[in-house]
Motif scaffolding. Structure first.
Motif, PDB file in Angstrom:
ATOM      1  N   PHE A   1       0.790  -1.235   0.000  1.00 51.07           N
ATOM      2  CA  PHE A   1       0.000   0.000   0.000  1.00 51.07           C
ATOM      3  C   PHE A   1       0.823   1.286   0.000  1.00 51.07           C
ATOM      4  N   SER A   2       2.141   1.200   0.095  1.00 56.67           N
ATOM      5  CA  SER A   2       2.960   2.416   0.148  1.00 56.67           C
ATOM      6  C   SER A   2       4.205   2.286  -0.715  1.00 56.67           C
ATOM      7  N   ASN A   3       4.544   3.371  -1.422  1.00 59.80           N
ATOM      8  CA  ASN A   3       5.757   3.418  -2.237  1.00 59.80           C
ATOM      9  C   ASN A   3       6.840   4.289  -1.611  1.00 59.80           C
ATOM     10  N   ALA A   4       6.632   4.750  -0.378  1.00 61.62           N
ATOM     11  CA  ALA A   4       7.630   5.586   0.286  1.00 61.62           C
ATOM     12  C   ALA A   4       8.954   4.843   0.370  1.00 61.62           C
ATOM     13  N   PRO A   5      10.075   5.515   0.120  1.00 62.45           N
ATOM     14  CA  PRO A   5      11.366   4.837   0.153  1.00 62.45           C
ATOM     15  C   PRO A   5      11.670   4.226   1.517  1.00 62.45           C
TER      16      PRO A   5
ATOM     17  N   GLU B   1      12.415   1.802  -8.203  1.00 61.28           N
ATOM     18  CA  GLU B   1      12.014   1.204  -9.477  1.00 61.28           C
ATOM     19  C   GLU B   1      11.564   2.273 -10.457  1.00 61.28           C
ATOM     20  N   TYR B   2      10.801   3.261  -9.957  1.00 62.02           N
ATOM     21  CA  TYR B   2      10.372   4.335 -10.846  1.00 62.02           C
ATOM     22  C   TYR B   2      11.578   5.155 -11.320  1.00 62.02           C
ATOM     23  N   ALA B   3      12.532   5.394 -10.411  1.00 55.25           N
ATOM     24  CA  ALA B   3      13.710   6.178 -10.780  1.00 55.25           C
ATOM     25  C   ALA B   3      14.492   5.491 -11.897  1.00 55.25           C
TER      26      ALA B   3
ATOM     27  N   GLU C   1      25.084   5.383 -10.344  1.00 54.99           N
ATOM     28  CA  GLU C   1      25.576   6.658  -9.822  1.00 54.99           C
ATOM     29  C   GLU C   1      24.548   7.769  -9.970  1.00 54.99           C
ATOM     30  N   THR C   2      23.670   7.663 -10.975  1.00 53.33           N
ATOM     31  CA  THR C   2      22.609   8.656 -11.144  1.00 53.33           C
ATOM     32  C   THR C   2      21.545   8.503 -10.067  1.00 53.33           C
ATOM     33  N   ILE C   3      21.147   7.266  -9.785  1.00 52.54           N
ATOM     34  CA  ILE C   3      20.029   7.020  -8.880  1.00 52.54           C
ATOM     35  C   ILE C   3      20.459   6.997  -7.419  1.00 52.54           C
ATOM     36  N   TRP C   4      21.560   6.334  -7.129  1.00 56.32           N
ATOM     37  CA  TRP C   4      22.009   6.230  -5.734  1.00 56.32           C
ATOM     38  C   TRP C   4      22.920   7.374  -5.331  1.00 56.32           C
ATOM     39  N   ASN C   5      23.436   8.101  -6.310  1.00 54.33           N
ATOM     40  CA  ASN C   5      24.333   9.226  -6.035  1.00 54.33           C
ATOM     41  C   ASN C   5      25.548   8.770  -5.231  1.00 54.33           C
ATOM     42  N   GLU C   6      26.057   7.589  -5.564  1.00 57.15           N
ATOM     43  CA  GLU C   6      27.218   7.020  -4.895  1.00 57.15           C
ATOM     44  C   GLU C   6      28.176   6.463  -5.939  1.00 57.15           C
ATOM     45  N   LYS C   7      29.422   6.259  -5.531  1.00 55.77           N
ATOM     46  CA  LYS C   7      30.422   5.677  -6.425  1.00 55.77           C
ATOM     47  C   LYS C   7      30.066   4.227  -6.729  1.00 55.77           C
ATOM     48  N   PHE C   8      30.182   3.851  -7.974  1.00 56.39           N
ATOM     49  CA  PHE C   8      29.903   2.491  -8.409  1.00 56.39           C
ATOM     50  C   PHE C   8      30.989   1.556  -7.904  1.00 56.39           C
ATOM     51  N   LEU C   9      30.585   0.466  -7.216  1.00 56.39           N
ATOM     52  CA  LEU C   9      31.501  -0.516  -6.665  1.00 56.39           C
ATOM     53  C   LEU C   9      31.236  -1.871  -7.312  1.00 56.39           C
ATOM     54  N   PRO C  10      32.125  -2.853  -7.121  1.00 56.89           N
ATOM     55  CA  PRO C  10      31.941  -4.151  -7.771  1.00 56.89           C
ATOM     56  C   PRO C  10      30.578  -4.795  -7.533  1.00 56.89           C
ATOM     57  N   GLY C  11      30.000  -4.637  -6.337  1.00 52.91           N
ATOM     58  CA  GLY C  11      28.706  -5.257  -6.055  1.00 52.91           C
ATOM     59  C   GLY C  11      27.504  -4.430  -6.479  1.00 52.91           C
TER      60      GLY C  11
ATOM     61  N   VAL D   1      18.771  -6.579  -9.267  1.00 53.65           N
ATOM     62  CA  VAL D   1      17.618  -6.983  -8.456  1.00 53.65           C
ATOM     63  C   VAL D   1      16.457  -6.017  -8.640  1.00 53.65           C
ATOM     64  N   HIS D   2      16.743  -4.706  -8.637  1.00 50.16           N
ATOM     65  CA  HIS D   2      15.680  -3.719  -8.807  1.00 50.16           C
ATOM     66  C   HIS D   2      15.062  -3.801 -10.205  1.00 50.16           C
ATOM     67  N   VAL D   3      15.889  -4.046 -11.209  1.00 47.97           N
ATOM     68  CA  VAL D   3      15.372  -4.182 -12.577  1.00 47.97           C
ATOM     69  C   VAL D   3      14.481  -5.419 -12.674  1.00 47.97           C
ATOM     70  N   LEU D   4      14.894  -6.524 -12.048  1.00 48.16           N
ATOM     71  CA  LEU D   4      14.063  -7.735 -12.047  1.00 48.16           C
ATOM     72  C   LEU D   4      12.718  -7.475 -11.373  1.00 48.16           C
ATOM     73  N   ASN D   5      12.749  -6.768 -10.249  1.00 48.61           N
ATOM     74  CA  ASN D   5      11.493  -6.425  -9.562  1.00 48.61           C
ATOM     75  C   ASN D   5      10.606  -5.551 -10.448  1.00 48.61           C
ATOM     76  N   LEU D   6      11.221  -4.587 -11.137  1.00 50.33           N
ATOM     77  CA  LEU D   6      10.473  -3.705 -12.026  1.00 50.33           C
ATOM     78  C   LEU D   6       9.848  -4.495 -13.168  1.00 50.33           C
ATOM     79  N   ARG D   7      10.617  -5.393 -13.756  1.00 45.12           N
ATOM     80  CA  ARG D   7      10.096  -6.192 -14.862  1.00 45.12           C
ATOM     81  C   ARG D   7       8.902  -7.052 -14.437  1.00 45.12           C
ATOM     82  N   ARG D   8       8.949  -7.577 -13.227  1.00 44.18           N
ATOM     83  CA  ARG D   8       7.829  -8.392 -12.752  1.00 44.18           C
ATOM     84  C   ARG D   8       6.531  -7.588 -12.716  1.00 44.18           C
TER      85      ARG D   8
END
Length: 230
Positions: free
Chosen positions: A73-77, A161-163, A183-193, A200-207
């Motif tokens: 019922f909620s999309n709040a982060p 997911e919307y972002a 880096e656009t969405i999380w505003n953090e440096k990209f790391l190996p993981g 995972v977020h893309v898979l959730n979005l696709r579902r």
């Protein structure tokens, strides 16, 4: 951030609740509860809440289950807070609908950076005018109101997911690299993981938006590069 920005803290440890309240109360309006059931009840009674900080390890109902129930019922982060830092725990948190992850112990700058990044997307950019509406068969993405519909029914995508969807739509026709997306969405440096987090977020979005998530027609994978919407 606006003084009206509201954050719910959910942790069974009263010391953690008190520490988080002290760290956040100068900039945000905070509320705190000690368990998942109370968190669900609070979010239903206070739908204007802008963000939740949710502990994973809680008795009776853990943070993962709590997040899954709130996502109905909620999309709040939702920012997960936990002593666990293994990648499998992060992925479990993301699969349940969480937006980001902060491991204990943490510093105040680290906490505020995570909170500000999530709120920037959810509060400041929510409702900003956008150029158009996109349609893919029965799926409609309303960029002005930041909503997704399928055959006129609201699709409950999370803010993250919307972002991702918005970023790909704004770059429609070209591949957005995994690093650029992160880096656009999380505003953090990209790391190996970080690539696994995006996956995972893309898979959730696709579902939620694809007729056949195993054979996506909207959000396509550019193997070894990133993702693209044609």
């Amino acid at each position: 951030m606006s003084e009206k920005t509201k954050i719910l803290i959910v942790d069974d440890d009263p010391d953690i609740r008190n520490v988080l309240t002290l760290l956040l109360r100068e900039e945000y309006e905070t509320a705190a509860v000690s368990n998942g059931a109370d968190a669900i009840a609070y979010m239903k009674e206070n739908p204007e809440t802008d963000l939740m900080i949710l502990d994973v390890m809680m008795p009776e109902m853990d943070g993962i289950e709590t997040c899954e129930k709130i996502r109905v019922f909620s999309n709040a982060p939702i920012l997960f807070l936990t002593a666990k830092s293994a990648e499998k725990d992060r992925l479990a948190a993301y699969r349940s609908g969480g937006d980001d992850f902060l491991s204990k112990p943490f510093s105040r700058p680290e906490l505020l950076a995570k909170v500000n990044s999530l709120l920037r997307r959810y509060v400041l950019y929510r409702g900003k005018p956008a150029p158009s509406t996109y349609t893919f068969g029965t799926l409609e993405v309303d960029m002005k109101n930041r909503m997704v519909y399928n055959a006129g029914v609201t699709v409950p995508v999370t803010e993250t997911e919307y972002a991702i969807l918005e970023c790909l739509l704004k770059n429609r026709g070209r591949v957005v690299t995994t690093q650029e997306l992160y880096e656009t969405i999380w505003n953090e440096k990209f790391l190996p993981g970080s690539g696994n987090t995006i996956m995972v977020h893309v898979l959730n979005l696709r579902r939620k938006i694809e007729e056949d998530p195993s054979s996506p027609k909207i959000v396509r994978t550019a193997w070894g590069k990133g993702y693209q919407i044609d």
